[in-house]
Design a protein around this motif. Structure first.
Motif, PDB file in Angstrom:
ATOM      1  N   PHE A 239       0.898  -1.264  -0.062  1.00  0.00           N
ATOM      2  CA  PHE A 239      -0.142   0.080  -0.056  1.00  0.00           C
ATOM      3  C   PHE A 239       0.815   1.176   0.008  1.00  0.00           C
ATOM      4  CE2 PHE A 239      -2.892  -3.127   1.449  1.00  0.00           C
ATOM      5  CZ  PHE A 239      -4.436  -2.748   0.927  1.00  0.00           C
ATOM      6  N   GLY A 240       2.321   0.987  -0.275  1.00  0.00           N
ATOM      7  CA  GLY A 240       2.904   2.266  -0.147  1.00  0.00           C
ATOM      8  C   GLY A 240       3.220   3.005   1.181  1.00  0.00           C
ATOM      9  N   THR A 241       3.244   4.567   1.122  1.00  0.00           N
ATOM     10  CA  THR A 241       3.329   5.106   2.146  1.00  0.00           C
ATOM     11  C   THR A 241       1.908   6.018   2.405  1.00  0.00           C
ATOM     12  OG1 THR A 241       5.689   5.627   1.866  1.00  0.00           O
ATOM     13  CG2 THR A 241       4.415   7.121   3.434  1.00  0.00           C
ATOM     14  N   VAL A 242       1.259   5.667   3.443  1.00  0.00           N
ATOM     15  CA  VAL A 242      -0.165   6.313   3.928  1.00  0.00           C
ATOM     16  C   VAL A 242       0.287   7.584   4.608  1.00  0.00           C
ATOM     17  CG1 VAL A 242      -1.242   3.986   3.743  1.00  0.00           C
ATOM     18  CG2 VAL A 242      -0.728   4.734   5.925  1.00  0.00           C
ATOM     19  N   ARG A 243      -0.478   8.557   4.589  1.00  0.00           N
ATOM     20  CA  ARG A 243      -0.253   9.708   5.291  1.00  0.00           C
ATOM     21  C   ARG A 243      -0.546   9.569   6.682  1.00  0.00           C
ATOM     22  NH1 ARG A 243      -1.370  15.172   2.041  1.00  0.00           N
ATOM     23  NH2 ARG A 243      -0.316  16.546   3.273  1.00  0.00           N
ATOM     24  N   ASN A 244      -1.633   9.071   7.133  1.00  0.00           N
ATOM     25  CA  ASN A 244      -2.078   8.606   8.476  1.00  0.00           C
ATOM     26  C   ASN A 244      -1.447   7.398   8.906  1.00  0.00           C
ATOM     27  OD1 ASN A 244      -3.270   8.452  11.052  1.00  0.00           O
ATOM     28  ND2 ASN A 244      -5.530   8.114  10.159  1.00  0.00           N
ATOM     29  N   ASP A 245       0.016   7.521   9.158  1.00  0.00           N
ATOM     30  CA  ASP A 245       1.049   6.609   9.702  1.00  0.00           C
ATOM     31  C   ASP A 245       0.584   6.021  11.111  1.00  0.00           C
ATOM     32  OD1 ASP A 245       1.625   8.737  10.851  1.00  0.00           O
ATOM     33  OD2 ASP A 245       3.940   8.551  10.660  1.00  0.00           O
ATOM     34  N   LYS A 246      -0.201   6.891  11.869  1.00  0.00           N
ATOM     35  CA  LYS A 246      -0.677   6.436  13.343  1.00  0.00           C
ATOM     36  C   LYS A 246      -1.835   5.499  13.299  1.00  0.00           C
ATOM     37  CE  LYS A 246       1.030  10.429  15.583  1.00  0.00           C
ATOM     38  NZ  LYS A 246       0.849  11.793  16.414  1.00  0.00           N
ATOM     39  N   ALA A 247      -2.528   5.618  12.118  1.00  0.00           N
ATOM     40  CA  ALA A 247      -3.780   4.356  12.028  1.00  0.00           C
ATOM     41  C   ALA A 247      -3.795   4.266  10.795  1.00  0.00           C
ATOM     42  CB  ALA A 247      -5.118   5.178  12.445  1.00  0.00           C
ATOM     43  N   PRO A 248      -2.976   3.215  10.295  1.00  0.00           N
ATOM     44  CA  PRO A 248      -2.897   2.808   8.630  1.00  0.00           C
ATOM     45  C   PRO A 248      -4.294   2.400   8.186  1.00  0.00           C
ATOM     46  CG  PRO A 248      -1.559   1.389  10.047  1.00  0.00           C
ATOM     47  CD  PRO A 248      -2.220   2.282  11.068  1.00  0.00           C
ATOM     48  N   TRP A 249      -5.265   1.901   9.050  1.00  0.00           N
ATOM     49  CA  TRP A 249      -6.399   1.438   8.725  1.00  0.00           C
ATOM     50  C   TRP A 249      -7.311   1.813   9.741  1.00  0.00           C
ATOM     51  CZ3 TRP A 249      -2.709  -2.750   9.267  1.00  0.00           C
ATOM     52  CH2 TRP A 249      -3.071  -3.785  10.448  1.00  0.00           C
ATOM     53  N   PHE A 250      -8.867   1.469   9.380  1.00  0.00           N
ATOM     54  CA  PHE A 250      -9.795   1.758  10.100  1.00  0.00           C
ATOM     55  C   PHE A 250     -10.989   0.623   9.909  1.00  0.00           C
ATOM     56  CE2 PHE A 250     -14.293   2.800  11.018  1.00  0.00           C
ATOM     57  CZ  PHE A 250     -14.209   3.337  12.393  1.00  0.00           C
ATOM     58  N   LEU A 251     -11.304  -0.020  11.173  1.00  0.00           N
ATOM     59  CA  LEU A 251     -12.155  -1.317  10.985  1.00  0.00           C
ATOM     60  C   LEU A 251     -13.268  -0.762  12.141  1.00  0.00           C
ATOM     61  CD1 LEU A 251      -9.669  -4.082  11.413  1.00  0.00           C
ATOM     62  CD2 LEU A 251     -10.608  -3.050   9.152  1.00  0.00           C
ATOM     63  N   HIS A 252     -14.521  -1.128  11.824  1.00  0.00           N
ATOM     64  CA  HIS A 252     -15.828  -1.320  12.523  1.00  0.00           C
ATOM     65  C   HIS A 252     -16.608  -2.535  12.172  1.00  0.00           C
ATOM     66  CE1 HIS A 252     -19.139   0.176  14.926  1.00  0.00           C
ATOM     67  NE2 HIS A 252     -19.926   0.013  14.004  1.00  0.00           N
ATOM     68  N   HIS A 253     -17.104  -3.134  13.264  1.00  0.00           N
ATOM     69  CA  HIS A 253     -17.956  -4.328  13.021  1.00  0.00           C
ATOM     70  C   HIS A 253     -17.665  -5.101  11.762  1.00  0.00           C
ATOM     71  CE1 HIS A 253     -22.502  -5.428  13.198  1.00  0.00           C
ATOM     72  NE2 HIS A 253     -21.715  -6.200  13.865  1.00  0.00           N
ATOM     73  N   VAL A 254     -16.368  -5.960  12.092  1.00  0.00           N
ATOM     74  CA  VAL A 254     -15.759  -6.726  10.998  1.00  0.00           C
ATOM     75  C   VAL A 254     -15.416  -8.081  11.766  1.00  0.00           C
ATOM     76  CG1 VAL A 254     -13.602  -6.791   9.607  1.00  0.00           C
ATOM     77  CG2 VAL A 254     -14.743  -4.593   9.877  1.00  0.00           C
ATOM     78  N   GLN A 255     -15.562  -9.326  11.182  1.00  0.00           N
ATOM     79  CA  GLN A 255     -15.406 -10.413  11.516  1.00  0.00           C
ATOM     80  C   GLN A 255     -14.357 -11.177  10.406  1.00  0.00           C
ATOM     81  OE1 GLN A 255     -18.429 -13.782  12.001  1.00  0.00           O
ATOM     82  NE2 GLN A 255     -18.144 -13.468  14.101  1.00  0.00           N
ATOM     83  N   ASN A 256     -13.397 -11.477  11.065  1.00  0.00           N
ATOM     84  CA  ASN A 256     -12.514 -12.555  10.349  1.00  0.00           C
ATOM     85  C   ASN A 256     -11.913 -11.749   9.041  1.00  0.00           C
ATOM     86  OD1 ASN A 256     -11.077 -14.769   9.561  1.00  0.00           O
ATOM     87  ND2 ASN A 256     -12.760 -15.688   8.364  1.00  0.00           N
ATOM     88  N   LEU A 257     -11.231 -10.664   9.314  1.00  0.00           N
ATOM     89  CA  LEU A 257     -10.365 -10.004   8.309  1.00  0.00           C
ATOM     90  C   LEU A 257      -8.826 -10.549   8.127  1.00  0.00           C
ATOM     91  CD1 LEU A 257      -9.374  -7.745   6.478  1.00  0.00           C
ATOM     92  CD2 LEU A 257      -8.950  -6.333   8.501  1.00  0.00           C
ATOM     93  N   GLN A 258      -8.563 -11.141   7.223  1.00  0.00           N
ATOM     94  CA  GLN A 258      -7.271 -11.952   7.060  1.00  0.00           C
ATOM     95  C   GLN A 258      -6.466 -11.164   6.141  1.00  0.00           C
ATOM     96  OE1 GLN A 258      -7.392 -16.179   5.953  1.00  0.00           O
ATOM     97  NE2 GLN A 258      -9.516 -16.058   6.799  1.00  0.00           N
ATOM     98  N   LEU A 259      -5.240 -10.675   6.974  1.00  0.00           N
ATOM     99  CA  LEU A 259      -4.141  -9.805   6.524  1.00  0.00           C
ATOM    100  C   LEU A 259      -3.050 -10.874   6.148  1.00  0.00           C
ATOM    101  CD1 LEU A 259      -4.179  -6.779   8.537  1.00  0.00           C
ATOM    102  CD2 LEU A 259      -5.553  -7.342   6.417  1.00  0.00           C
ATOM    103  N   ARG A 260      -2.566 -10.976   4.979  1.00  0.00           N
ATOM    104  CA  ARG A 260      -1.645 -12.074   4.718  1.00  0.00           C
ATOM    105  C   ARG A 260      -0.529 -11.207   3.776  1.00  0.00           C
ATOM    106  NH1 ARG A 260      -3.498 -14.004   8.117  1.00  0.00           N
ATOM    107  NH2 ARG A 260      -4.411 -15.893   8.354  1.00  0.00           N
ATOM    108  N   ASN A 261       0.801 -10.823   4.507  1.00  0.00           N
ATOM    109  CA  ASN A 261       1.709 -10.538   3.537  1.00  0.00           C
ATOM    110  C   ASN A 261       1.473  -8.984   2.874  1.00  0.00           C
ATOM    111  OD1 ASN A 261       4.583 -10.167   2.529  1.00  0.00           O
ATOM    112  ND2 ASN A 261       3.799 -11.259   0.511  1.00  0.00           N
ATOM    113  N   ILE A 262       0.956  -8.245   3.812  1.00  0.00           N
ATOM    114  CA  ILE A 262       0.715  -6.769   3.166  1.00  0.00           C
ATOM    115  C   ILE A 262       1.773  -5.790   3.799  1.00  0.00           C
ATOM    116  CG2 ILE A 262      -1.650  -7.233   2.748  1.00  0.00           C
ATOM    117  CD1 ILE A 262      -2.354  -5.228   4.970  1.00  0.00           C
ATOM    118  N   THR A 263       1.980  -4.674   3.002  1.00  0.00           N
ATOM    119  CA  THR A 263       2.906  -3.825   3.406  1.00  0.00           C
ATOM    120  C   THR A 263       2.505  -2.529   3.663  1.00  0.00           C
ATOM    121  OG1 THR A 263       4.873  -5.242   2.585  1.00  0.00           O
ATOM    122  CG2 THR A 263       5.191  -2.817   2.985  1.00  0.00           C
TER     123      THR A 263
END
Length: 275
Positions: A239-263
């Motif tokens: 995903f390169g360089t995100v501006r919001n480095d303190k919170a690189p993603w946002f989640l609400h009401h999510v079940q079984n999110l699988q992150l595999r080898n993401i940068t």
């Protein structure tokens, strides 16, 4: 049914000017096309609110296309009341050529709300190049006044590479009795580049936003299960360089999110998350 669109140049710069919007369609192949649009390049739909009489949209393949400009490259919704399923997008180039003055808001966007309902399932994306990233400044979700979600906290309108928004424009739908069901979304092999803007090299504001249904806004007379976004995988993505480095993603009401080898910002993630 059974539509093939091949080698078409869709030039539609201007406000609210999508390139291709299949609605309540079955079996569509779109390939080798180029989009220069002022709004979404492709927006897949299936009816709004209770307008479900034409049935779901299903069995769509999008491949070998170039999206030069637009607000969303591949979008599902926001009208998906009858459901969307079995969508395949692969080998795509989201160039974001107007990044310095009219950037791509988000690359892959799914949007619905608590009245438009419907289902969205079995959506597969792979092999996508986004050399100039997406919008690096956020456009925030506007929660209802009594929402538990803080204002100015969810950049679901613009700023994330991938967005699943289950509470799109909630103030526009005072009746909120048909919560959506979102599941089985699988995204892999996305490469996001950076641009020099705002004093730094950035690819986006956040990598991804998954805003599941906001259960507190349901206002039906009977009880209703408000299901989370379920079974999402994001694999082999940079995903390169995100501006919001303190919170690189946002989640609400999510079940079984699988992150595999993401940068993200040079850091690698492989984990399973529910929230």
């Amino acid at each position: 049914r059974k539509v093939h669109i091949n080698k078409v140049n869709m030039d539609s710069m201007g406000p609210n000017s999508d390139g291709f919007d299949p609605e309540s369609c079955d079996t569509v192949l779109i390939e080798n096309c180029t989009f220069n649009t002022g709004d979404d390049c492709i927006a897949i739909k299936s009816g709004k609110n209770r307008d479900t009489q034409f049935g779901p949209t299903r069995n769509i393949v999008i491949q070998h296309c170039v999206m030069n400009s637009g607000h969303g490259a591949v979008t599902l919704g926001s009208e998906l009341a009858a459901g969307i399923e079995h969508i395949y997008a692969q080998h795509l180039d989201f160039r974001n050529m107007n990044w310095d003055h009219d950037p791509l808001n988000t690359a892959i966007r799914m949007k619905t709300n608590m009245n438009r309902g419907g289902f969205l399932r079995h959506f597969y994306v792979r092999d996508v190049s986004i050399p100039n990233g997406v919008k690096t400044m956020p456009a925030f979700y506007k929660p209802l006044p009594d929402s538990l979600i803080a204002p100015q906290s969810v950049p679901s309108t613009a700023g994330a590479v991938i967005t699943i928004d289950c509470d799109y424009a909630p103030a526009d739908d005072s009746v909120r009795t048909r919560p959506p069901v979102i599941s089985d979304i699988h995204i892999s092999d996305i490469k996001v580049g950076t641009v020099n803007i705002g004093g730094g090299n950035y690819s986006s504001y956040q990598a991804f936003v998954l805003l599941g249904p906001v259960a507190s806004s349901y206002n039906g007379k009977t009880k209703q299960a408000i299901l989370p976004i379920q079974n999402v995988s994001i694999t082999n993505c940079d995903f390169g360089t995100v501006r919001n480095d303190k919170a690189p993603w946002f989640l609400h009401h999510v079940q079984n999110l699988q992150l595999r080898n993401i940068t993200i910002n040079g850091k690698s993630y492989s984990e399973t998350i529910s929230t």
